[in-house]
Design an enzyme around this catalytic site. Structure first.
Site, short mmCIF file in Angstrom:
data_model
loop_
_atom_site.label_atom_id
_atom_site.label_comp_id
_atom_site.label_asym_id
_atom_site.label_seq_id
_atom_site.Cartn_x
_atom_site.Cartn_y
_atom_site.Cartn_z
N THR A 103 8.13 -1.28 3.10
CA THR A 103 8.80 -1.78 4.30
C THR A 103 8.21 -3.16 4.61
O THR A 103 7.05 -3.26 5.04
CB THR A 103 8.57 -0.84 5.50
OG1 THR A 103 9.05 0.45 5.16
CG2 THR A 103 9.31 -1.34 6.73
N LYS A 178 16.15 -0.62 7.43
CA LYS A 178 14.90 0.13 7.68
C LYS A 178 14.25 -0.31 9.00
O LYS A 178 13.80 0.51 9.80
CB LYS A 178 13.94 -0.08 6.50
CG LYS A 178 12.53 0.38 6.71
CD LYS A 178 12.34 1.89 6.71
CE LYS A 178 10.91 2.23 7.10
NZ LYS A 178 10.56 3.60 6.97
N LYS A 253 2.95 -1.97 12.66
CA LYS A 253 3.31 -2.98 11.66
C LYS A 253 4.84 -3.13 11.57
O LYS A 253 5.38 -4.24 11.56
CB LYS A 253 2.75 -2.56 10.29
CG LYS A 253 3.07 -3.50 9.18
CD LYS A 253 3.64 -2.99 7.89
CE LYS A 253 4.33 -1.77 7.68
NZ LYS A 253 5.15 -1.61 6.50
P1 NAD Z 1 -0.86 3.16 1.91
O1 NAD Z 1 -1.68 2.17 2.66
O2 NAD Z 1 -1.24 4.61 1.97
O3 NAD Z 1 -0.81 2.75 0.35
C1 NAD Z 1 -0.66 1.43 -0.11
C2 NAD Z 1 -1.36 1.30 -1.46
O4 NAD Z 1 -1.13 -0.02 -1.95
C3 NAD Z 1 -2.89 1.47 -1.36
O5 NAD Z 1 -3.32 2.44 -2.30
C4 NAD Z 1 -3.44 0.07 -1.68
O6 NAD Z 1 -4.69 0.10 -2.36
C5 NAD Z 1 -2.33 -0.48 -2.56
N1 NAD Z 1 -2.29 -1.96 -2.62
C6 NAD Z 1 -2.29 -2.83 -1.58
N2 NAD Z 1 -2.16 -4.10 -2.03
C7 NAD Z 1 -2.08 -4.02 -3.38
C8 NAD Z 1 -1.93 -4.98 -4.42
N3 NAD Z 1 -1.83 -6.29 -4.15
N4 NAD Z 1 -1.87 -4.56 -5.70
C9 NAD Z 1 -1.96 -3.23 -5.98
N5 NAD Z 1 -2.10 -2.26 -5.05
C10 NAD Z 1 -2.16 -2.66 -3.76
O7 NAD Z 1 0.65 2.95 2.42
P2 NAD Z 1 1.85 4.02 2.36
O8 NAD Z 1 1.77 4.93 3.54
O9 NAD Z 1 1.96 4.57 0.98
O10 NAD Z 1 3.09 3.04 2.67
C11 NAD Z 1 3.61 2.16 1.69
C12 NAD Z 1 4.86 1.53 2.29
O11 NAD Z 1 5.83 2.56 2.60
C13 NAD Z 1 4.59 0.78 3.61
O12 NAD Z 1 5.37 -0.38 3.65
C14 NAD Z 1 5.02 1.79 4.67
O13 NAD Z 1 5.43 1.15 5.89
C15 NAD Z 1 6.18 2.48 3.97
N6 NAD Z 1 6.45 3.85 4.43
C16 NAD Z 1 5.42 4.72 4.69
C17 NAD Z 1 5.72 6.01 5.11
C18 NAD Z 1 4.61 7.01 5.41
O14 NAD Z 1 4.91 8.08 5.96
N7 NAD Z 1 3.37 6.75 5.03
C19 NAD Z 1 7.04 6.43 5.28
C20 NAD Z 1 8.06 5.53 4.98
C21 NAD Z 1 7.75 4.24 4.56
#
Ligand code: NAD
Length: 303
Positions: A103, A178, A253
């Site tokens: 997102t 979204k 965020k």
């Molecule tokens: P998270 O923080 O749990 O995971 C993100 C991962 O990305 C981490 O493991 C981090 O180490 C990795 N990362 C960050 N920068 C990086 C880079 N440059 N290269 C490689 N790896 C990198 O986040 P999440 O909860 O998995 O969410 C991911 C996306 O999905 C976000 O944009 C969030 O808004 C969206 N989202 C989350 C949910 C939820 O319930 N958690 C639901 C819908 C959408």
């Protein structure tokens, strides 16, 4: 409609956090050849044990892949993973498809799509709704922006991740939809929390409030999945110490992204602004990593 299977595809998956890890696990279980990368090396261990190849950089993960999927926190992370010194784009082969499921803001997403095009790579923005349980079960809603023909090619693959995969329009349209969804989810959760805070003070039974409102005009997804006090709904985060679910910090965020995008287009979002401030306060008070329904804690302790 007959379900189509995609021939086994070489997929690179970048970002193995709360969402990315179970999504990558589903693709592996479906038989795709998977190379994974996360900037935290520990994040790849479970996938490696399940049979995925691991790569030390986004560039190496993407090299040779037919499809590269990114699932990263925000726009700057996506920019770094795609265009940084070890970024994926330069290594992607012409004709490959980049699917950013993070997102992020529509302007960064459109900029990445234009850059991808210059590399001969097709990009879809494909953010999701449905939280970590939906990622595990493959029941996410996937909102897709980009070329509809490219989406048709990838439908079977995305169908492993989501039950509802919707074409929303050109590049940037998926993340636009979204953010529109997050405005409603964020504001309605804050309203449910306020309603519970007042009802609690007035001595209303929280289960009765749930039963009556879920059959009345106040019914909404936030109430039905997240009544913010324990003992009302066993599956609510409130009954599990507000374990996420969807973190308050991520909702903050997303509302920041919605507000910045609205400012670019001179659109005023007063309700979103107030909701955003509440979720920001969650982080200030050490609750940012809790489910966003824990916003109730800020409202119930007043007075
Ligand atoms: P998270 O923080 O749990 O995971 C993100 C991962 O990305 C981490 O493991 C981090 O180490 C990795 N990362 C960050 N920068 C990086 C880079 N440059 N290269 C490689 N790896 C990198 O986040 P999440 O909860 O998995 O969410 C991911 C996306 O999905 C976000 O944009 C969030 O808004 C969206 N989202 C989350 C949910 C939820 O319930 N958690 C639901 C819908 C959408």
């Amino acid at each position: 409609m007959e379900e189509r299977k995609m021939p086994d595809t070489t997929v690179a998956f970048i970002g193995l956090g709360t969402m990315g890890r179970p999504m990558a696990e589903r693709l592996l279980a479906a038989g795709h050849r998977l190379t994974v990368h996360d900037r935290l090396t520990g994040a790849t261990a479970a996938l490696a044990a399940a049979g995925a190849a691991t790569a030390p950089s986004a560039r190496e993960a993407a090299s040779g892949a037919a499809v590269v999927i990114t699932m990263l926190p925000n726009g700057p992370h996506v920019r770094e993973a795609l265009t940084g010194p070890d970024g994926a784009l330069a290594a992607m082969r012409p004709g490959a498809v980049l699917v950013d499921m993070s997102t992020i803001d529509p302007s960064t997403s459109k900029e990445m799509a234009a850059l991808a095009e210059r590399h001969g790579v097709r990009m879809l923005d494909a953010p999701v709704s449905g939280s970590s349980a939906g990622a595990v079960e493959g029941t996410l809603t996937v909102m897709v922006g980009g070329d509809p023909g490219t989406l048709d090619e990838l439908r079977p693959l995305l169908g492993e991740l989501g039950r509802t995969v919707v074409h929303c329009g050109p590049n940037g349209a998926g993340v636009s939809v979204k953010l529109a969804n997050q405005i409603i989810a964020g504001a309605s959760m804050a309203a449910v929390a306020e309603s519970y805070a007042l009802a609690q003070r007035l001595g209303v039974d929280p289960r009765l409030l749930f039963d009556v409102v879920s059959a009345s005009s106040g019914d909404c997804w936030a109430l039905r999945t997240r009544p913010p006090v324990p003992g009302v709904l066993p599956t609510s985060p409130a009954d599990d110490g507000f374990r996420p679910g969807f973190k308050g910090a991520l909702m903050c965020k997303d509302l920041d992204l919605a507000l910045a995008t609205a400012a670019d287009w001179s659109v005023d979002l007063p309700v979103t602004m107030h909701a955003r401030d509440l979720y920001a306060r969650m982080s200030e008070e050490g609750l940012g990593e809790r489910d966003f329904s824990a916003v109730f804690a800020l409202l119930s302790k007043q007075g």
